[in-house]
Design a protein around this motif. Structure first.
Motif, PDB file in Angstrom:
ATOM      1  N   LYS A 130       0.811  -1.225   0.000  1.00 45.01           N
ATOM      2  CA  LYS A 130       0.000   0.000   0.000  1.00 45.01           C
ATOM      3  C   LYS A 130       0.845   1.276   0.000  1.00 45.01           C
ATOM      4  O   LYS A 130       0.298   2.375   0.115  1.00 45.01           O
ATOM      5  CB  LYS A 130      -0.932   0.007   1.222  1.00 45.01           C
ATOM      6  CG  LYS A 130      -1.981  -1.083   1.183  1.00 45.01           C
ATOM      7  CD  LYS A 130      -2.816  -1.065   2.448  1.00 45.01           C
ATOM      8  CE  LYS A 130      -3.854  -2.189   2.424  1.00 45.01           C
ATOM      9  NZ  LYS A 130      -4.652  -2.218   3.675  1.00 45.01           N
ATOM     10  N   ASP A 131       2.186   1.142  -0.124  1.00 41.42           N
ATOM     11  CA  ASP A 131       3.047   2.331  -0.105  1.00 41.42           C
ATOM     12  C   ASP A 131       2.831   3.139  -1.398  1.00 41.42           C
ATOM     13  O   ASP A 131       2.694   2.580  -2.494  1.00 41.42           O
ATOM     14  CB  ASP A 131       4.518   1.901  -0.010  1.00 41.42           C
ATOM     15  CG  ASP A 131       5.412   3.070   0.352  1.00 41.42           C
ATOM     16  OD1 ASP A 131       4.909   4.202   0.440  1.00 41.42           O
ATOM     17  OD2 ASP A 131       6.634   2.843   0.539  1.00 41.42           O
ATOM     18  N   GLU A 132       2.820   4.528  -1.290  1.00 44.45           N
ATOM     19  CA  GLU A 132       2.513   5.397  -2.430  1.00 44.45           C
ATOM     20  C   GLU A 132       3.618   5.371  -3.474  1.00 44.45           C
ATOM     21  O   GLU A 132       3.384   5.302  -4.675  1.00 44.45           O
ATOM     22  CB  GLU A 132       2.288   6.837  -1.931  1.00 44.45           C
ATOM     23  CG  GLU A 132       1.057   6.980  -1.035  1.00 44.45           C
ATOM     24  CD  GLU A 132       0.897   8.383  -0.517  1.00 44.45           C
ATOM     25  OE1 GLU A 132       1.806   9.208  -0.798  1.00 44.45           O
ATOM     26  OE2 GLU A 132      -0.110   8.671   0.162  1.00 44.45           O
ATOM     27  N   ARG A 133       4.898   5.407  -3.023  1.00 41.49           N
ATOM     28  CA  ARG A 133       6.010   5.439  -3.975  1.00 41.49           C
ATOM     29  C   ARG A 133       6.107   4.135  -4.766  1.00 41.49           C
ATOM     30  O   ARG A 133       6.424   4.115  -5.959  1.00 41.49           O
ATOM     31  CB  ARG A 133       7.315   5.709  -3.223  1.00 41.49           C
ATOM     32  CG  ARG A 133       7.423   7.155  -2.743  1.00 41.49           C
ATOM     33  CD  ARG A 133       8.707   7.410  -1.999  1.00 41.49           C
ATOM     34  NE  ARG A 133       8.705   6.750  -0.706  1.00 41.49           N
ATOM     35  CZ  ARG A 133       9.731   6.795   0.155  1.00 41.49           C
ATOM     36  NH1 ARG A 133      10.827   7.467  -0.156  1.00 41.49           N
ATOM     37  NH2 ARG A 133       9.665   6.171   1.312  1.00 41.49           N
ATOM     38  N   VAL A 134       5.803   3.023  -4.095  1.00 38.57           N
ATOM     39  CA  VAL A 134       5.820   1.732  -4.785  1.00 38.57           C
ATOM     40  C   VAL A 134       4.743   1.687  -5.865  1.00 38.57           C
ATOM     41  O   VAL A 134       4.966   1.203  -6.990  1.00 38.57           O
ATOM     42  CB  VAL A 134       5.647   0.577  -3.778  1.00 38.57           C
ATOM     43  CG1 VAL A 134       5.485  -0.754  -4.500  1.00 38.57           C
ATOM     44  CG2 VAL A 134       6.839   0.514  -2.840  1.00 38.57           C
ATOM     45  N   LEU A 135       3.579   2.219  -5.559  1.00 34.85           N
ATOM     46  CA  LEU A 135       2.497   2.224  -6.544  1.00 34.85           C
ATOM     47  C   LEU A 135       2.846   3.099  -7.749  1.00 34.85           C
ATOM     48  O   LEU A 135       2.562   2.752  -8.907  1.00 34.85           O
ATOM     49  CB  LEU A 135       1.205   2.716  -5.887  1.00 34.85           C
ATOM     50  CG  LEU A 135       0.607   1.798  -4.797  1.00 34.85           C
ATOM     51  CD1 LEU A 135      -0.557   2.496  -4.107  1.00 34.85           C
ATOM     52  CD2 LEU A 135       0.155   0.476  -5.409  1.00 34.85           C
ATOM     53  N   ALA A 136       3.544   4.229  -7.482  1.00 37.07           N
ATOM     54  CA  ALA A 136       3.933   5.106  -8.591  1.00 37.07           C
ATOM     55  C   ALA A 136       4.949   4.429  -9.509  1.00 37.07           C
ATOM     56  O   ALA A 136       4.866   4.509 -10.748  1.00 37.07           O
ATOM     57  CB  ALA A 136       4.509   6.409  -8.032  1.00 37.07           C
ATOM     58  N   LEU A 137       5.904   3.740  -8.932  1.00 36.63           N
ATOM     59  CA  LEU A 137       6.906   3.034  -9.740  1.00 36.63           C
ATOM     60  C   LEU A 137       6.277   1.918 -10.569  1.00 36.63           C
ATOM     61  O   LEU A 137       6.694   1.638 -11.700  1.00 36.63           O
ATOM     62  CB  LEU A 137       8.005   2.471  -8.835  1.00 36.63           C
ATOM     63  CG  LEU A 137       8.979   3.501  -8.237  1.00 36.63           C
ATOM     64  CD1 LEU A 137       9.872   2.840  -7.211  1.00 36.63           C
ATOM     65  CD2 LEU A 137       9.824   4.125  -9.332  1.00 36.63           C
ATOM     66  N   GLN A 138       5.294   1.235 -10.002  1.00 32.43           N
ATOM     67  CA  GLN A 138       4.614   0.179 -10.763  1.00 32.43           C
ATOM     68  C   GLN A 138       3.909   0.755 -11.999  1.00 32.43           C
ATOM     69  O   GLN A 138       3.917   0.151 -13.086  1.00 32.43           O
ATOM     70  CB  GLN A 138       3.608  -0.536  -9.859  1.00 32.43           C
ATOM     71  CG  GLN A 138       4.260  -1.502  -8.877  1.00 32.43           C
ATOM     72  CD  GLN A 138       3.254  -2.193  -7.986  1.00 32.43           C
ATOM     73  OE1 GLN A 138       2.057  -1.857  -8.024  1.00 32.43           O
ATOM     74  NE2 GLN A 138       3.729  -3.132  -7.181  1.00 32.43           N
ATOM     75  N   LYS A 139       3.324   1.944 -11.859  1.00 33.01           N
ATOM     76  CA  LYS A 139       2.660   2.560 -13.006  1.00 33.01           C
ATOM     77  C   LYS A 139       3.669   2.906 -14.101  1.00 33.01           C
ATOM     78  O   LYS A 139       3.425   2.682 -15.296  1.00 33.01           O
ATOM     79  CB  LYS A 139       1.918   3.823 -12.560  1.00 33.01           C
ATOM     80  CG  LYS A 139       0.681   3.528 -11.721  1.00 33.01           C
ATOM     81  CD  LYS A 139      -0.010   4.819 -11.317  1.00 33.01           C
ATOM     82  CE  LYS A 139      -1.258   4.531 -10.475  1.00 33.01           C
ATOM     83  NZ  LYS A 139      -1.923   5.792 -10.043  1.00 33.01           N
ATOM     84  N   THR A 140       4.830   3.487 -13.713  1.00 34.13           N
ATOM     85  CA  THR A 140       5.858   3.820 -14.717  1.00 34.13           C
ATOM     86  C   THR A 140       6.374   2.569 -15.429  1.00 34.13           C
ATOM     87  O   THR A 140       6.629   2.584 -16.645  1.00 34.13           O
ATOM     88  CB  THR A 140       7.027   4.550 -14.040  1.00 34.13           C
ATOM     89  OG1 THR A 140       7.531   3.739 -12.962  1.00 34.13           O
ATOM     90  CG2 THR A 140       6.597   5.900 -13.493  1.00 34.13           C
TER      91      THR A 140
END
Length: 660
Positions: free
Chosen positions: A574-584
């Motif tokens: 649920k970490d925000e930075r991890v979710l952003a990297l997955q999108k990239t």
């Protein structure tokens, strides 16, 4: 009972026995297991003979050693254990077996060897001198005289009859078969004309030497095209391996699961955290169970049992001290431990989130590296085309060089054929020189043979003289009897001087004292062993109880750890930075898929022109191969013509060499 097979079995077991490495009891038990196929009487005979030969080894070895010294080199060392078994049966089992059984055993063995050994062993002179003297060094004189020497002398008369029977068998077996007598038949005297003198044998016509075969290099194709083809195949195979590896890495990169390196780092972090929290074990409260288990899952030695028992006793004392301090009013560090655990969980959650971010960044960089690799492949393809053109130019130059070498070779063959015309006269002159040399060598060899014959006769006369002297020395009799009084001293006038009989008495007393001390020490060791076994049993009960308690605590702790790990995974996902990297990462993958689809469409549209280019290249290769084949065929025809011309010219004179 087949005595021959039984004696062979005893000798085989003696050969396998190693005194310094094997125990007698265990070895006899193993031998009894091997002899299950035999009957009970045969097994008893073999085991008794084996035990007797091992226990009385010193006595039997002395007899066999003296026997080998008497016989010299006429006997083999392989038969040593056979003589030991026969000596044991004659010394210790002759009264039990009886003369009839003993004679059957002896007759079943090799008659000549048994005749030699029994005639030596049952000789009264040998028994009373050398054998008795050697046995007296091992046992007391009275024991040797009463137990062995006297019974053996009593059996000497009956053994002599057995020896006579063996000698008669040996003489019958050594007699040669009588051959039928030939009757001479008279022949008439015939007067005939003398035979005419035979014609002299014709001289041997010298044979012409075989011509040397044509070397294989004359019609051999060049090696460079084969080497180039092999290099092409090897490079193509390497390129395919690299391509397959790149494809597999590409699919591995697209795998959404975590990499092996990430999983390994996560497991190391969890293990370090568990190791830091091991001190909680001392403050756990719970009632110990009263069950006892003497059976441990792992077999421990004495040192491990005592060490583990001391560890559990020390832990028990520490727990009792802690309870005593709590009863006096001391505080438990449970609040601090709870805070410490929460802080460590928080740090662990941050580390796992950082690892996940690094993993995603690595996958993004890998996507960028795939695009760069495609550009490198295009550049390498251009370089390969340049190398192909250079190799074609080298092959053309090499073909011109080969044509020039063939012309030079043809001129050289012509020159050699012209030089061999006048070789017949030279051969005749060489034959005369060889005959002259042979005559000189034969005269010198005659002189050397006469000189060697004289030297051999002188050496033979010298050896005969030495043999006569040695036989004269051997015919002189030797006195071997020794007369010793055991009660007299040596007469050196020393204070500590004593006779042989007194020395033996003192040694007997010393041996008895040593046996008494050994018995006392054996009893003390048995008592210590019993006490040690009781202590080990108590420690084993304590260890089993403590282990069962530790297993229960570990099971509860493992359940708690599983629950904590599941919570940590949910928090990291649920970490925000991890979710952003997955999108990239998903965007990069979509871009790569679009480029791949565009590239496939362009290849499909440009499919026809490359096919034409391939056909033109194939036609060009076919023309080049046809040109090379015609060139090789013309070269072979020219070489065959040169060889035929040179062979026609050289056939006029014999023994002429061909040079290619």
């Amino acid at each position: 009972m087949n005595y021959k097979e039984l004696v062979k079995e005893v000798t085989r077991l003696l050969d396998k026995f190693q005194e310094d490495k094997q125990c007698i009891d265990s070895y006899t038990e193993d031998a009894a297991k091997e002899l299950k196929n035999l009957s009970s009487d045969d097994q008893k005979f073999v085991i008794d003979a084996l035990l007797g030969c091992i226990t009385h080894k010193k006595l039997l070895d002395t007899v066999v050693n003296i026997f080998y010294v008497h016989q010299g080199r006429t006997l083999l060392r392989v038969d040593r254990n056979l003589f030991i078994v026969v000596c044991y049966l004659a010394m210790f089992q002759l009264d039990d077996l009886g003369l009839e059984q003993f004679s059957k055993i002896i007759k079943s063995l090799d008659i000549s060897k048994m005749h030699k050994f029994l005639s030596f062993f049952f000789n009264v002179n040998n028994l009373t001198t050398q054998i008795q003297e050697e046995w007296s060094h091992i046992y007391d004189v009275t024991v040797v005289q009463s137990n062995w020497i006297t019974p053996l002398i009593r059996w000497c008369g009956e053994i002599d009859k057995l020896l006579d029977q063996l000698a008669s068998k040996m003489s019958k077996g050594s007699l040669p078969k009588k051959s039928a007598k030939k009757i001479t038949e008279p022949k008439e005297f015939i007067l005939t004309q003398p035979k005419p003198r035979p014609l002299p044998a014709a001289e041997v016509i010298p044979q012409q030497d075989k011509p040397k075969p044509v070397p294989a290099t004359t019609h051999q194709s060049p090696k460079e095209p084969d080497i180039l083809d092999e290099l092409k195949q090897r490079n193509r195979q390497k390129a395919l391996e690299v391509l397959n590896e790149a494809k597999s890495q590409q699919f591995r990169c697209a795998n959404p699961q975590k990499s092996e390196k990430t999983q390994k780092v996560m497991s190391q972090i969890l293990q370090s955290r568990d190791a830091e929290l091991k001190f909680d074990k001392l403050y756990t409260s719970g009632s110990p169970s009263t069950q006892k288990a003497n059976i441990l899952p792992v077999k421990l030695n004495t040192t491990a049992i005592l060490r583990e028992g001391a560890l559990y006793n020390r832990q028990l004392e520490e727990e009792l001290q802690r309870l005593e301090q709590l009863s006096k009013g001391a505080s438990e560090p449970s609040a601090f431990l709870q805070w410490q655990k929460e802080m460590k969980d928080k740090d662990l959650q941050e580390e796992l989130a950082e690892l996940e971010r690094r993993r995603l960044e690595g996958r993004i960089s890998h996507e960028e590296a795939v695009l760069a690799r495609e550009r490198v492949l295009e550049r390498n393809h251009h370089k390969v085309q340049q190398t192909k053109e250079e190799t074609a130019e080298l092959m053309r130059k090499y073909a011109e060089k080969r044509l020039k070498e063939e012309k030079e070779m043809r001129e050289l063959v012509q020159q050699v054929a012209d030089g061999h015309k006048n070789s017949k006269a030279a051969k005749a002159k060489l034959q005369e020189i060889k005959q002259h040399i042979v005559k000189e060598v034969s005269e010198q060899s005659r002189e050397l043979l006469s000189q060697a014959l004289e030297e051999a006769q002188a050496e033979l006369s010298r050896k005969m003289e030495l043999i006569r002297q040695i036989r004269a020395f051997e015919s002189i009799p030797l006195v071997r009897q020794k007369f010793v009084d055991e009660t007299e001293t040596a007469g050196h006038d020393l204070l500590c001087e004593m006779s042989l009989a007194e020395l033996r008495e003192r040694l007997i007393m010393l041996r008895e004292l040593q046996e008494f001390e050994q018995e006392e020490r054996r009893n003390w060791i048995l008592q210590e062993k019993q006490m040690k076994e009781e202590l080990l049993l108590d420690q084993l009960d304590n260890i089993a109880l403590c282990r069962s308690l530790a297993e229960q605590a570990a099971a509860a702790r493992s359940q708690e750890e599983k629950r904590m790990k599941s919570e940590l995974r949910e928090a990291v996902s649920k970490d925000e930075r991890v979710l952003a990297l997955q999108k990239t990462l998903e965007q990069k993958q979509q871009e790569r898929q679009q480029k791949k689809s565009e590239k496939a469409n362009t290849k499909r549209n440009e499919k026809e022109p490359p096919l034409r280019d391939k056909n033109s290249i194939h036609n060009k290769q076919v023309l080049e191969e046809h040109h090379w084949q015609e060139l090789e065929r013309s070269l072979e025809q020219q070489v065959h013509g040169i060889i035929q011309q040179s062979s026609n010219k050289t056939n006029a004179g014999p023994n002429q060499r061909r040079v290619f």
